[in-house]
Design an enzyme around this catalytic site. Structure first.
Site, short mmCIF file in Angstrom:
data_model
loop_
_atom_site.label_atom_id
_atom_site.label_comp_id
_atom_site.label_asym_id
_atom_site.label_seq_id
_atom_site.Cartn_x
_atom_site.Cartn_y
_atom_site.Cartn_z
N HIS A 1 7.76 7.43 -8.14
CA HIS A 1 6.58 7.17 -8.97
C HIS A 1 5.94 8.50 -9.33
CE1 HIS A 1 5.73 2.74 -7.64
NE2 HIS A 1 7.01 2.98 -7.78
N GLU B 1 2.86 9.56 -9.25
CA GLU B 1 1.92 10.08 -8.25
C GLU B 1 2.64 10.67 -7.05
OE1 GLU B 1 2.07 6.94 -9.62
OE2 GLU B 1 0.26 5.88 -9.05
N CYS C 1 -0.27 2.16 -6.99
CA CYS C 1 0.25 1.02 -6.23
C CYS C 1 0.01 1.25 -4.74
CB CYS C 1 1.75 0.85 -6.51
SG CYS C 1 2.76 2.16 -5.76
N CYS D 1 1.75 4.53 -3.47
CA CYS D 1 1.08 5.74 -3.93
C CYS D 1 -0.31 5.89 -3.32
CB CYS D 1 1.04 5.76 -5.46
SG CYS D 1 2.71 5.91 -6.17
#
Length: 163
Positions: free
Chosen positions: A53, A55, A83, A86
């Site tokens: 992801h 992040e 999410c 993260c």
């Protein structure tokens, strides 16, 4: 244009890079002392890695740039609400401030489904600000998924089969 808007524009440029390679268009940057120390975009499909992801990658890059896993004094800008994974990485890396564009009602853990970033039982919490260039962030995602649905429909009608 505020500083938050300026930095979110940079995160949006990262998100566009993701979209251009077929990834969900989410971008993130990390700022310390008014300097961008890390930037990233989603690479989950490209790397076939569920943790790739924006992040998460930005946090790894920022830690490498600073030579420390403690990202104290940093601000994370991300185009979509983090999410659960993260949010956990944000807490574990001690990032004190998170700014995001669009809410994620199906998976957001910075205020939508829950707020792990401000959970009082953790030893670290982050301030959260959202809605910065929300429309631009949302439009990237909406256009991306609309295009996917359109292409799937085209594939189905081209050979009259369902996949």
């Amino acid at each position: 244009m505020t500083n938050h808007e300026f930095y979110m524009e940079v995160a949006i440029e990262e998100a566009k890079k993701a979209g251009n390679i077929g990834e969900v268009p989410i971008g993130a940057i990390i700022v310390k002392n008014d300097e961008i120390i890390a930037r990233a975009h989603n690479l989950r499909e490209s790397e076939q890695n569920p943790t790739a992801h924006a992040e998460h990658i930005a946090i790894q890059r920022a830690a490498a740039a600073l030579g420390s896993w403690r990202l104290e004094g940093c601000t994370l800008y991300v185009t979509l609400e983090p999410c659960v994974m993260c949010a956990g990485s944000i807490v574990m890396s001690r990032i004190p401030s998170v700014i995001y564009g669009a809410k994620d009602p199906k998976g957001g853990c910075a205020g939508s489904l829950m707020n792990l970033l401000q959970e009082p039982r953790f030893n670290h919490r982050a301030t959260v600000e959202f809605g910065i260039l929300e429309e631009s962030c949302s439009q990237l995602l909406t256009a991306f998924f609309k295009n996917i649905r359109k292409n799937k429909k085209f594939i189905r009608t081209a050979d009259n089969t369902k996949k």
